[in-house]
Design a protein around this motif. Structure first.
Motif, short mmCIF file in Angstrom:
data_model
loop_
_atom_site.label_atom_id
_atom_site.label_comp_id
_atom_site.label_asym_id
_atom_site.label_seq_id
_atom_site.Cartn_x
_atom_site.Cartn_y
_atom_site.Cartn_z
N GLY A 9 0.84 -1.76 0.07
CA GLY A 9 -0.01 -0.45 -0.09
C GLY A 9 0.45 0.80 0.23
N LEU A 10 2.28 0.98 0.17
CA LEU A 10 2.78 2.57 -0.33
C LEU A 10 3.95 2.11 -0.95
N ASP A 11 5.12 3.04 -1.31
CA ASP A 11 6.24 2.60 -1.83
C ASP A 11 7.52 2.25 -1.16
N ALA A 12 8.37 2.19 -1.75
CA ALA A 12 9.34 1.06 -0.36
C ALA A 12 9.59 2.71 -0.16
N TRP A 13 10.62 3.25 0.76
CA TRP A 13 11.02 4.07 1.93
C TRP A 13 12.10 3.99 1.91
N PRO A 14 13.30 3.77 1.80
CA PRO A 14 14.91 3.54 1.86
C PRO A 14 15.27 3.94 3.74
N LEU A 15 14.88 4.50 4.19
CA LEU A 15 15.00 5.04 5.71
C LEU A 15 13.73 3.82 6.29
N GLU A 71 13.08 0.92 5.52
CA GLU A 71 13.87 -0.35 4.75
C GLU A 71 15.21 -0.26 6.36
N ALA A 72 16.05 0.20 5.32
CA ALA A 72 17.65 0.00 6.41
C ALA A 72 16.93 0.32 8.57
N ALA A 73 15.95 0.49 8.78
CA ALA A 73 15.58 0.78 10.11
C ALA A 73 15.37 -0.51 10.02
N ALA A 74 14.64 -1.48 9.40
CA ALA A 74 13.63 -2.74 10.35
C ALA A 74 15.31 -3.70 9.64
N ARG A 75 16.26 -3.61 8.70
CA ARG A 75 16.84 -4.49 9.21
C ARG A 75 17.82 -4.62 9.79
N GLU A 76 17.92 -3.30 10.00
CA GLU A 76 19.39 -2.92 11.23
C GLU A 76 18.13 -3.48 12.14
N LYS A 77 16.61 -3.56 12.79
CA LYS A 77 16.14 -4.54 13.63
C LYS A 77 16.17 -5.96 13.54
N ALA A 78 15.90 -5.97 13.02
CA ALA A 78 16.14 -7.55 12.49
C ALA A 78 17.55 -8.76 12.52
N ALA A 79 18.51 -7.47 12.33
CA ALA A 79 19.52 -8.00 12.50
C ALA A 79 19.73 -7.94 13.75
N ARG A 80 19.77 -7.36 14.97
CA ARG A 80 19.10 -7.22 16.39
C ARG A 80 18.86 -8.91 17.08
N LEU A 81 18.02 -9.76 15.88
CA LEU A 81 17.54 -11.08 16.36
C LEU A 81 18.25 -12.42 16.58
N ASP A 82 19.59 -11.82 15.32
CA ASP A 82 20.51 -12.69 15.98
C ASP A 82 20.98 -12.50 17.45
N GLN A 83 21.18 -11.80 17.70
CA GLN A 83 21.45 -12.09 19.52
C GLN A 83 19.95 -12.67 20.50
N PHE A 84 18.78 -12.86 20.17
CA PHE A 84 18.43 -14.03 20.63
C PHE A 84 18.27 -15.34 20.88
N ARG A 85 18.78 -15.51 19.12
CA ARG A 85 18.36 -16.56 18.66
C ARG A 85 19.49 -16.98 17.76
N ALA A 86 20.29 -17.96 18.16
CA ALA A 86 21.56 -18.03 16.76
C ALA A 86 21.01 -18.56 15.74
N ASP A 87 20.54 -19.55 15.87
CA ASP A 87 19.40 -20.26 15.25
C ASP A 87 18.38 -20.11 14.10
N LEU A 88 18.22 -18.62 14.44
CA LEU A 88 17.10 -17.87 13.19
C LEU A 88 17.32 -18.32 11.48
N MET A 89 16.14 -19.20 10.50
CA MET A 89 16.69 -19.73 9.54
C MET A 89 16.43 -18.14 8.99
#
Length: 67
Positions: free
Chosen positions: A11-17, A19-37
């Motif tokens: 419902g909206l165009d991709a916003w680089p900022l 998307e970058a924030a979402a990637r940063e938050k997702a990268a932090r998930l590896d701190q909680f579970r090392a076996d994320l697929m």
């Protein structure tokens, strides 16, 4: 994560900022579970979204095997 992160905009165009924030938050998930697929994040326009939340993450990990 073993598979590439998926980010979808509905419902909206991709916003680089955003998307970058979402990637940063997702990268932090590896701190909680090392076996994320994989992780899939959907970002929706709040005026069009049917769900009460404008962003919804989906996370998958591999079950631990007993030796």
């Amino acid at each position: 994560m073993q598979l590439a992160l998926e980010i979808r905009f509905l419902g909206l165009d991709a916003w680089p900022l955003v998307e970058a924030a979402a990637r940063e938050k997702a990268a932090r998930l590896d701190q909680f579970r090392a076996d994320l697929m994989a992780c899939r994040i959907t970002i929706e326009d709040v005026h069009v979204a049917r769900a009460p939340r404008p962003a919804s993450p989906e996370v998958a990990w591999s079950p631990k095997t007993s030796a």
